[in-house]
Each structure stands twice: as C-alpha cells, then as structure tokens.
Design an enzyme around this catalytic site. Structure first.
Site, PDB file in Angstrom:
ATOM      1  N   PHE A   1      -6.867   4.848   5.898  1.00 33.25           N
ATOM      2  CA  PHE A   1      -6.301   3.827   6.783  1.00 33.25           C
ATOM      3  C   PHE A   1      -7.384   3.052   7.533  1.00 33.25           C
ATOM      4  O   PHE A   1      -7.106   2.415   8.549  1.00 33.25           O
ATOM      5  CB  PHE A   1      -5.320   4.480   7.762  1.00 33.25           C
ATOM      6  CG  PHE A   1      -4.096   5.035   7.065  1.00 33.25           C
ATOM      7  CD1 PHE A   1      -3.048   4.197   6.697  1.00 33.25           C
ATOM      8  CD2 PHE A   1      -4.003   6.376   6.737  1.00 33.25           C
ATOM      9  CE1 PHE A   1      -1.929   4.688   6.032  1.00 33.25           C
ATOM     10  CE2 PHE A   1      -2.897   6.882   6.073  1.00 33.25           C
ATOM     11  CZ  PHE A   1      -1.850   6.036   5.711  1.00 33.25           C
TER      12      PHE A   1
ATOM     13  N   CYS B   1      -5.541   0.801  10.458  1.00 30.15           N
ATOM     14  CA  CYS B   1      -4.156   0.432  10.151  1.00 30.15           C
ATOM     15  C   CYS B   1      -3.206   0.691  11.324  1.00 30.15           C
ATOM     16  O   CYS B   1      -3.086   1.816  11.795  1.00 30.15           O
ATOM     17  CB  CYS B   1      -3.697   1.244   8.943  1.00 30.15           C
ATOM     18  SG  CYS B   1      -2.043   0.827   8.422  1.00 30.15           S
TER      19      CYS B   1
ATOM     20  N   THR C   1       0.817  -1.219   0.000  1.00 26.17           N
ATOM     21  CA  THR C   1       0.000   0.000   0.000  1.00 26.17           C
ATOM     22  C   THR C   1       0.853   1.273   0.000  1.00 26.17           C
ATOM     23  O   THR C   1       0.513   2.250  -0.667  1.00 26.17           O
ATOM     24  CB  THR C   1      -0.894   0.016   1.261  1.00 26.17           C
ATOM     25  OG1 THR C   1      -0.104  -0.464   2.340  1.00 26.17           O
ATOM     26  CG2 THR C   1      -2.112  -0.833   1.093  1.00 26.17           C
TER      27      THR C   1
HETATM   28  C1  HEM Z   1      -0.196   4.062   2.681  1.00 21.94           C
HETATM   29  C2  HEM Z   1      -0.026   2.924   3.308  1.00 21.94           C
HETATM   30  C3  HEM Z   1      -1.108   2.107   3.951  1.00 21.94           C
HETATM   31  C4  HEM Z   1      -2.467   2.112   3.752  1.00 21.94           C
HETATM   32  C5  HEM Z   1      -3.257   2.960   2.755  1.00 21.94           C
HETATM   33  C6  HEM Z   1      -3.038   1.130   4.651  1.00 21.94           C
HETATM   34  C7  HEM Z   1      -4.399   0.874   4.763  1.00 21.94           C
HETATM   35  C8  HEM Z   1      -4.943   0.007   5.698  1.00 21.94           C
HETATM   36  C9  HEM Z   1      -6.373  -0.178   5.915  1.00 21.94           C
HETATM   37  C10 HEM Z   1      -7.482   0.522   5.146  1.00 21.94           C
HETATM   38  C11 HEM Z   1      -6.515  -1.065   6.912  1.00 21.94           C
HETATM   39  C12 HEM Z   1      -7.844  -1.573   7.502  1.00 21.94           C
HETATM   40  C13 HEM Z   1      -8.385  -2.716   6.705  1.00 21.94           C
HETATM   41  C14 HEM Z   1      -9.757  -3.189   7.151  1.00 21.94           C
HETATM   42  O1  HEM Z   1     -10.477  -2.491   7.862  1.00 21.94           O
HETATM   43  O2  HEM Z   1     -10.128  -4.289   6.742  1.00 21.94           O
HETATM   44  C15 HEM Z   1      -5.182  -1.480   7.324  1.00 21.94           C
HETATM   45  C16 HEM Z   1      -4.924  -2.398   8.311  1.00 21.94           C
HETATM   46  C17 HEM Z   1      -3.644  -2.854   8.609  1.00 21.94           C
HETATM   47  N1  HEM Z   1      -2.449  -2.353   8.137  1.00 21.94           N
HETATM   48 FE1  HEM Z   1      -2.233  -0.832   6.828  1.00 21.94          FE
HETATM   49  N2  HEM Z   1      -2.015   0.554   5.355  1.00 21.94           N
HETATM   50  C18 HEM Z   1      -0.829   1.121   4.973  1.00 21.94           C
HETATM   51  C19 HEM Z   1       0.428   0.840   5.465  1.00 21.94           C
HETATM   52  C20 HEM Z   1       0.724  -0.135   6.396  1.00 21.94           C
HETATM   53  C21 HEM Z   1       2.029  -0.414   6.944  1.00 21.94           C
HETATM   54  C22 HEM Z   1       3.307   0.348   6.598  1.00 21.94           C
HETATM   55  C23 HEM Z   1       1.889  -1.476   7.793  1.00 21.94           C
HETATM   56  C24 HEM Z   1       2.929  -2.178   8.649  1.00 21.94           C
HETATM   57  C25 HEM Z   1       4.132  -1.725   8.885  1.00 21.94           C
HETATM   58  C26 HEM Z   1       0.485  -1.852   7.792  1.00 21.94           C
HETATM   59  C27 HEM Z   1      -0.067  -2.887   8.503  1.00 21.94           C
HETATM   60  C28 HEM Z   1      -1.416  -3.084   8.681  1.00 21.94           C
HETATM   61  C29 HEM Z   1      -1.973  -4.120   9.549  1.00 21.94           C
HETATM   62  C30 HEM Z   1      -1.174  -5.159  10.331  1.00 21.94           C
HETATM   63  C31 HEM Z   1      -3.369  -3.958   9.516  1.00 21.94           C
HETATM   64  C32 HEM Z   1      -4.398  -4.768  10.299  1.00 21.94           C
HETATM   65  C33 HEM Z   1      -4.659  -4.069  11.624  1.00 21.94           C
HETATM   66  C34 HEM Z   1      -5.669  -4.807  12.500  1.00 21.94           C
HETATM   67  O3  HEM Z   1      -6.669  -5.311  11.998  1.00 21.94           O
HETATM   68  O4  HEM Z   1      -5.440  -4.832  13.699  1.00 21.94           O
HETATM   69  N3  HEM Z   1      -0.190  -1.005   6.936  1.00 21.94           N
HETATM   70  N4  HEM Z   1      -4.247  -0.793   6.576  1.00 21.94           N
END
Ligand code: HEM
Length: 504
Positions: A418, A425, A290
């Site tokens: 996010f 996120c 992402t």
């Molecule tokens: C521009 C960059 C990023 C975007 C747009 C993004 C977007 C998202 C979104 C929308 C979710 C929620 C998904 C849902 O509700 O089903 C999410 C969850 C998550 N993201 Fe990101 N993300 C980004 C970068 C990152 C980075 C750099 C990491 C780790 C270093 C990461 C790790 C995670 C994890 C582990 C989750 C799950 C959290 C949980 O359910 O507890 N993401 N992300």
C-alpha cells in the site's frame, strides 16, 4: 517538502537521472545497452515490471534501465527500500505512469504533487470517510454487492460454466466502491460486456503505461485520440452522477456527500466542483482496480493450494458458524484468510511499484548520493522477493509468512503493497475489509476447481491482473449444513442510481 516546478515533478533544472544521481555510473544496468535506444534488447513493452523482476536478481538491490533516452533508477533491496521510506528525507514522486494520468485527474488525491494545496485539503476532508465508523457503515453495502456476485456465480455453476475471475472481481469491486462511495450502481452483473466506464478506465490506464514505452508521444497519435474520448466519457459519467446527487439531495454520508458538503475542519475550505470531479474519478479507479487484482490472485493461489483453502474454510466455519450474514467485527477475525490475502499481495502487489524523491541532497543507504528532487522507483514486487528477508524460496506461496510471530522477526518496511508515508493508500482498510469479507463468503459457499491447463500470466496496465484466470465451482455446504442466506441482505435494485440506466 520538495517544491516541484516542472511537469515531471523534478525541481527546475533537473532533466535526467544523470543530473539527479551524481554517481549514476556506479549503479549497474543490463548488459548490451544500445546507443540512443538504451536497454531495449529482450525488453517487452507490454510487461516492463516483469522484465524488471527478471533483471533484478543479477543486477542487484539497485539498478537502472534506459529506454529511448530516459533513464530510471530501481530500488528493491530491503535496506535501501527502508531508507527510502524515511519521510524526513524522501517524499512521493509523481512521475512516469502517475504523471501520465495527470491529464485525466490532475490534482486528484492520487496524482497531486506534494506541494499542491488540494492534496492536503482533500486528504483532511476525505480521511474520516475511511474511519472505523465509516467502514462499519459500508459493511452492509459490501455484503449486498457480494451477494450479487454469488447470485451470478450460482447461475454460472448451474449452467456448468467456468467463471471469469478477473472479470467478475472487477465487477464486484467497481460496484462496491460505486455503491459505498457514491450511492451509484453501474449494473455490472446484469450486463454481458464490461460497463463502458470500465472500458474507458482501462483505456486510460493502458495509454498511461504505453506513454512510458515510446520514444515520443506523437507515435501514439491514434491512441491519444482514443484516450481523449475515454477521458471525456469518464468526465461525463461523473458529471451525471454528481448532478443526480445535487438534484436528489444528500445520500447516506458517503464519500460524495463528504466531497460536496464537508468543509475543512480548520480552514472551512471546500473542494471545488472541478476537484470533486477529479476525486470521484480517482476513487472509482483507485478504489477498484487494485482490489480486484488482489482478490483474483488470492483465488488463483487458493485453487492451486487445496490444503490452504481447506484451512481457510475451517476458519470461516469456526468464526462465522451458522451466522447467515457475517457482522462487521466478524471479518477482522478471519486471520488466516487475511494472511492468504497478504501473501497474494506479497507475490503480486497489484500496484507493483511506487516512486520516491529526495527532499534535499542526501545519500541513499550511505552509498548513493542523490540531489534534491532525484527519484527512484521502489520495486515492491521485487522487495517482496528479497531473499535476505523472505528466505531462499521467495516464490513459494505460504500464508504462514504472515503469522504474527513471523511478521515480528522481519525488519520494518519490507512489506509495502500500500505504499509508504503520508501518501500511502488511504483506502487500505477499505480494500482489506472488502477482500477478506468476499474471500470468506466465497470460501464458505464454493469449492474452487482449477483449469489444469492454466499457467499464470500477469497483465500489466499500471496495475497487475492474472490474465485469463477461470475457475469451475462446486457448491459447498457450510459446517451447519445450511447455505449462506441472501434474504437478509440489502436488495440491490433499490440502490440503483437512475443515471445511465437507460443509456448503458
Ligand atoms: C488491494 C488494494 C489496493 C492496493 C494494493 C493499493 C495500493 C496503493 C498504493 C501503493 C498507493 C501509493 C501510490 C504512490 O505512492 O504513488 C495507493 C494510494 C492511494 N490509494 Fe490505494 N490501493 C488499494 C486499494 C484502494 C482503495 C480501495 C481505495 C479507495 C477506496 C484506494 C485509494 C487510493 C488513493 C486515493 C491513493 C492516493 C493517496 C494519497 O496520495 O493521498 N486504494 N494505493
């Protein structure tokens, strides 16, 4: 929290949108619906998100689409999306593409059902890995990886070649999460083709998306075999990485150390070896795909808007001055660069939708009854284009939409790249710090020349990416006439993990 008891994440007994939404007939769907097949006329199975963006303005703030007997509800109107952000009534729904990733990462942080114990355990153990203190520790490593990107771009520039933006941003973000999270180096910049881990990861993401677009999984038999091989490769890579860490002893307090050594502060519980494997894959995938897209879209817009690029360069010059190596605190001070990133994420939120389910029977927006467990996709990419919030010309790229004054005038929950709530996120600050730092460094060092023939094409594989985007670079002198130095940066070769060096 809604107890989910079936593989789809719905409480037992719910099979379809018809059962979860008692007044489904009041929600519009596209014209020309075909019996059995559904809304497939004019649909392109490679671009379901962009199809939904085309349909949304005429169907309205909530609509439904049906394909091969499966019906989905989409929400994008700002009021309805804000209602779905109410954590007391709604929670994350693990369905569609995310549920399709369960065979790869099961109860890893991203794919865990809300009721699975390992979600809370992993969240509590890993959240400190994203604290301000932890982020400041990652900063020099992020700089070292950015330096490798710039060495590569300098070579491309000297040879008069175009740079492959999505390809190089993917190398950068993969190396960054691998280095900061796991002390690993995939050697992406030294190889002509993507690392096999990246190929396997893209394979599993693409397969997870394709599963949604076929009437029955058996139609993808060959692709399923390929997917099994991809999963096996991901598992092997991660097992080697963990084995090497266990043999060599702790690293520098990175995510892997936390996963292997940290006990839950209250219960004393630790992550099981199986769960560690799932979390490592989760972070390697979620932590780079992402962010790479976000950087690529931002560079696309910067190349199209020289006035915006010039203003951003002026900010970098003024905030960083002749500091060769910007410090951690100097990144957050690049406020205009950050607005460029926000605006790129508004137009192309690289995770373009997220799903929410009702915790109890409720009425969405006071209009649409939902039974407990019924769910809808919040179409972030369309929420970010709602004219009621973003004005009559939401397609226009304008970073000043994120000027603090403009932000204050907008209602809550209108910018959600996010996600939302407890399952939003975990890597948000990590991604924003990394991307702002890298954009600052690139703006300071290069002018971007666009390919006049390029028209934005967006590829969808659960995440979004500008396909085929390439730029030509020109070297720029910083305000003080000096070029940003690289000597002070961490030497990349010392960080290389011995695992895979020979095999890759
Ligand atoms: C521009 C960059 C990023 C975007 C747009 C993004 C977007 C998202 C979104 C929308 C979710 C929620 C998904 C849902 O509700 O089903 C999410 C969850 C998550 N993201 Fe990101 N993300 C980004 C970068 C990152 C980075 C750099 C990491 C780790 C270093 C990461 C790790 C995670 C994890 C582990 C989750 C799950 C959290 C949980 O359910 O507890 N993401 N992300």
């Amino acid at each position: 929290m809604a107890e989910t008891t079936t593989g789809t994440g719905l409480p037992k007994g719910f099979r379809s949108a018809e059962q979860g939404w008692p007044e489904l007939h009041r929600i519009p769907h596209p014209p020309h619906r075909l019996p059995l097949l559904g809304d497939v006329l004019g649909a392109d199975r490679r671009t379901p998100l962009q199809d939904s963006l085309r349909l949304a303005p005429e169907l309205g703030p909530i609509f439904r689409r049906k394909a091969f007997g499966k019906e989905f509800v989409f929400v994008w109107g700002a009021d309805l999306a804000a209602d779905m952000a109410d954590e007391s009534r709604f929670a994350k729904h693990v369905g569609l593409g995310i549920a399709n990733l369960r065979p790869v990462v099961k109860d890893g942080l991203f794919t865990a059902y809300n009721h699975e114990r390992n979600w809370q355990l992993a969240h509590d153990v890993l959240a400190p890995g994203f604290s301000r203190e932890a982020m400041a520790g990652y900063h020099p490593m992020m700089l070292a990886v950015a330096d490798r990107l710039m060495e590569h771009w300098d070579r491309e520039l000297a040879a008069g070649r175009w740079v492959d933006v999505p390809g190089d941003m993917t190398k950068l973000t993969l190396e960054t999460i691998a280095r900061t999270g796991f002390g690993h180096d995939f050697g992406s910049f030294e190889r002509a083709r993507p690392h096999p881990f990246v190929t396997a990861m893209i394979g599993t993401l693409t397969y997870a998306q394709r599963l949604n677009a076929v009437p029955a999984p058996f139609l993808l038999r060959r692709a399923a075999r390929r997917n099994d091989a991809d999963i096996a490769y991901l598992n092997r890579t991660v097992d080697d990485l963990v084995r090497a860490r266990t043999a060599d002893g702790p690293g520098d307090g990175d995510l892997l150390d936390r996963m292997l050594e940290t006990a839950h502060p209250e219960t004393g519980e630790r992550l099981s070896p199986e769960n560690v494997r799932r979390q490592v894959i989760t972070f390697l995938v979620a932590g780079h795909e992402t962010t790479s897209g976000a950087l690529s879209f931002a560079l696309h817009y910067l190349s199209r808007h020289p006035d915006v690029a010039a203003r951003a360069r002026a900010e970098v010059d003024s905030v960083w001055g002749d500091t060769a190596v910007p410090g951690y605190d100097q990144v957050a001070r690049l406020r205009y660069v950050r607005r460029i990133l926000d605006e790129a994420l508004r137009l192309w939120p690289t995770a373009p939708a997220f799903a929410r389910e009702a915790r109890e029977d409720t009425v969405l927006g006071g209009l649409h009854p939902m039974r407990r467990g019924a769910w809808a996709l919040v179409l972030t990419a369309m929420l970010h284009r709602d004219p009621e919030v973003w004005g009559a010309d939401p397609e226009r790229f304008d970073p000043d939409r994120f000027d603090p004054k403009a932000v204050r005038t907008r209602p809550a929950h209108t910018f959600k790249p996010f996600g939302t709530g407890a399952r939003a996120c975990i890597g948000r600050q990590f991604a924003l710090h990394e991307a702002t730092l890298v954009l600052g460094l690139l703006l300071r060092r290069y002018e971007f020349r666009l390919d006049p023939a390029y028209r934005l094409r967006v590829t969808e594989r659960l995440t979004l990416m500008p396909e085929g985007l390439r730029l030509r670079l020109e070297r720029r002198r910083s305000a003080a006439g000096a070029l940003p130095g690289s000597d002070a940066l961490e030497p990349s070769s010392e960080t290389r993990c011995p695992v895979h060096r020979a095999a890759d």
